[in-house]
Structures are given as C-alpha cells and as structure tokens.
Write a protein that holds these residues in place. Structure first.
Motif, short mmCIF file in Angstrom:
data_model
loop_
_atom_site.label_atom_id
_atom_site.label_comp_id
_atom_site.label_asym_id
_atom_site.label_seq_id
_atom_site.Cartn_x
_atom_site.Cartn_y
_atom_site.Cartn_z
N MET A 114 0.83 -1.22 0.00
CA MET A 114 0.00 0.00 0.00
C MET A 114 0.86 1.26 0.00
O MET A 114 0.54 2.23 -0.69
CB MET A 114 -0.95 -0.02 1.18
N ALA A 115 1.96 1.23 0.75
CA ALA A 115 2.85 2.39 0.76
C ALA A 115 3.40 2.64 -0.63
O ALA A 115 3.45 3.79 -1.11
CB ALA A 115 3.99 2.16 1.74
N LEU A 116 3.76 1.56 -1.31
CA LEU A 116 4.29 1.68 -2.66
C LEU A 116 3.25 2.29 -3.60
O LEU A 116 3.54 3.22 -4.37
CB LEU A 116 4.71 0.29 -3.14
N MET A 117 2.02 1.80 -3.51
CA MET A 117 0.97 2.29 -4.41
C MET A 117 0.61 3.74 -4.14
O MET A 117 0.36 4.51 -5.05
CB MET A 117 -0.29 1.43 -4.27
N ARG A 118 0.62 4.10 -2.87
CA ARG A 118 0.32 5.49 -2.53
C ARG A 118 1.37 6.40 -3.14
O ARG A 118 1.06 7.44 -3.70
CB ARG A 118 0.26 5.64 -1.00
N GLY A 119 2.62 5.97 -3.05
CA GLY A 119 3.70 6.75 -3.66
C GLY A 119 3.54 6.86 -5.16
O GLY A 119 3.72 7.94 -5.73
N ILE A 120 3.16 5.76 -5.77
CA ILE A 120 3.04 5.75 -7.23
C ILE A 120 1.94 6.67 -7.71
O ILE A 120 2.07 7.35 -8.73
CB ILE A 120 2.78 4.31 -7.70
N ALA A 121 0.84 6.68 -6.98
CA ALA A 121 -0.28 7.49 -7.43
C ALA A 121 0.01 8.98 -7.29
O ALA A 121 -0.60 9.79 -7.98
CB ALA A 121 -1.53 7.12 -6.63
#
Lengths: 206, 206
Positions: free
Chosen positions: B114-121
């Motif tokens: 989730m941390a990765l996806m939040r960063g990506i978005a």
C-alpha cells in the motif's frame, strides 16, 4: 468542465449550466454511493443531494449505472457496453474486454484510469466504489450471466488483470507495454483474462 | 522508525542511532535513485548524500539491491530471494513467485504494498523507481536468466499481474480474494503468471 474563460465570481447567481448540473450530479453521486453503496444509492437521493431534478440523471448519464461510472471516472456506460461485449463466443470474451478497456483508456491517454488510481490510493471511499464496480457492475455480472462457477472469485481475478494492466500501461508506463499498439496488448493479455472468465479453476482450493 | 518516545528536539546533536542511519540512507536512496536511475546510482553517492559511511549500506541492506528494495518499500532483498526462486523447474516459477509475493505482503497485512501504491499514485519519482524495479531488478532479470524471448514484454506483463494482485488483495480488498488463504491465491494466479514468464507469445504481434 469549465470553459476557463470566465472567472469563478462572475458565475455566481447565474442559472446553472448543463455542465454545472452534470458536475453537481457527479459530486453528489460520489457522496451518496459512498454512504449507501451501489445498490442502496437511489437516483432520487443523488439528485436531491445535487439540488437538481432526477430526470437530469437520465439526461446526462442514461441512468444510475452511467452516473456511477462517471463518479468512478470510468468513461463508459456499462449498461450500453456490457450487452455488446456479451454478444459472440464466450471463449473470446477476454479478447473483447481487453480491447474495450484499452480502447477507452487509450483515447484519454489513461487519464481516467489515473484519476481512479489516485483516488484509490488516497481515499477510502474510492476503494469502496471500485469494489462495487468490479463485483456488481462489470465483471461479476458478466460472469454470472455466463453461468460460470465461483463468479465472485473470477470477478476479483479479472480485476487483478485489468487494474494491473492499467497500472503498467498508463501509470507506471512500463515499456514495451506502454507504447505497444492495442492489438499487441489484446493478444498478450486476453488469454490470461479468458482463463479468469471461463477457464477451469478446479485446481483452486476453496 | 522512530521510537516515538522522545520528542524530536531532544534528538538534535545526539550521535546518530542505527535506525537513524538506516532511515537517512533510505531517504537519500530515494533521491539518488530518482536522479540517476538504478544503474547510475552508486552506493558511495547515496552514502555521501546521507552523510554516513558507505559501509553502512552493506551493514543495513546487504548492498545496493537491498537498499533499493527498502527505498521502494519492498520488504525483501532481491539478491537473496531471486536465486532461491530460480532453483527448480522453470515451469513452476510462476507458482513460486506468487507464493513469495503473497507471503511477504501477507506478513505485513499489505502495508508495504500500500505504501508503494500510494507513492506511485502521487509521486512521479516512485513511478520511475518501480519501473526500474520491475525491469532491472526482479522480473526482467529472471526472464533473461531463463533465456526466454521478448524479456521486456514478459517482464511488463508479469508486472500487470503481480501489481494487480496486490491492488485487489490489499488495497481494494475485494472478496473472496482478500481473505483467501495463500495457497488458494497461488493456485488461482500462478498459471497466469507462468504464461507471462515462459508461455508461448508467438501470437502476440511486434
């Protein structure tokens, strides 16, 4: 969308334009779908929240599904698209679906998909509505119509492939997938989506 | 991670703790990988930016790959995991990979994903480092080691499936996938990942 020509203060007190009505409905729909879920949210309630006549929902979105799609930044109306996708050989449904998603997203250079993902990463309500979109509105319904076993699992698995495809092609923009032409993407991804739609899952426990 | 017991001002001027060093390296790595890409970023440059001895990179992360994984919130060290995954029948590599990803992510209840996806978005630099992670560090390298044709396309397609799986299981939390046990997920998803890794892509144009 605003024309960008007039300054906001000049708009005060004017009669609502069509685009204003549309935007008010989308904003109200996001709230009401979040509070009540897809099935609990009524057109009347959304229109009331937006302060417009319920007939405007049909006028602008063709009904609740189209409004829902707009609320989750999906630029197609499932009630128009799904019957077309369901025509023809179920064994090629995966191919038709990948082509449909890529065609729509490509036309906007992935803008709608990116907006959806940005919402998901940051707002719990976007997660809820995407969940309903996958299970109730698109994949879940199509798979039930096909009469396949384990429709909920299949719908979720279809979600992994389609959302992952959107992530790689439009958000991460990973080559060669990002600039591959549409039919390359279809040929690469469709067999995998097809397994989730109609393949044999008898080896999958549960 | 800070202990949360002391207030920040009290820490000023104290000798850096191990955890502070680790955090400084991760922060510096995010910047330097963003500026120079995976191959252009050197351990020395990252350590200099963090104001620590380059030996600390080996001490805390076992080298550049481990530091990169930490920078993109991937809680495994590819240089340890990949050789293990490559052992055994290549026709079951998909199964081993799905099991590995789900095991690691499940242990953290999806937090790292989730941390990765939040960063990506929300951050363009996260996109760049995920791109490198998929092509240079994980899938791309494994597929090249397997000697398969079209390794870049295969790596990107693997990315669609693994990232999509993470999205559905941990972020959107779509049932029954979200609470399915690990071996159910493996059995459902592995054959699809396997097609991208080693399947026949001769029908795919380009």
């Amino acid at each position: 969308m605003s024309s960008g020509i007039e300054d906001a203060p000049k708009r005060r007190g004017r009669r609502r334009s069509g685009e204003d009505t549309r935007a008010a409905l989308v904003a109200a729909a996001r709230e009401v779908f979040t509070e009540h879920g897809y099935s609990g949210a009524t057109v009347r309630r959304i229109a009331t929240r937006a302060g417009v006549d319920p007939a405007m929902v049909n006028h602008w979105f063709g009904g609740k599904e189209g409004l829902f799609s707009a609320a989750v930044s999906i630029p197609v109306n499932p009630s128009e698209i799904i019957p077309k996708l369901m025509e023809g050989d179920p064994q090629h449904l995966g191919e038709r679906m990948v082509r449909q998603f890529v065609t729509v997203w490509d036309a906007q250079e992935g803008g709608a998909f990116m907006a959806l993902m940005r919402g998901i990463a940051t707002h719990e309500e976007s997660v809820r509505i995407l969940r309903e979109f996958i299970t109730s509105v698109v994949f879940g319904r199509m798979i039930k119509e096909l009469g396949m076993n384990r429709p909920e699992l299949r719908a979720a698995l279809c979600g992994t492939q389609i959302v992952g495809l959107g992530m790689m092609r439009y958000v991460v923009r990973l080559e060669p997938l990002a600039s591959a032409d549409r039919e390359t993407v279809v040929a690469a991804v469709a067999p995998n989506l097809q397994r989730y739609l109609t393949g044999d899952l008898s080896d999958v426990p549960g």
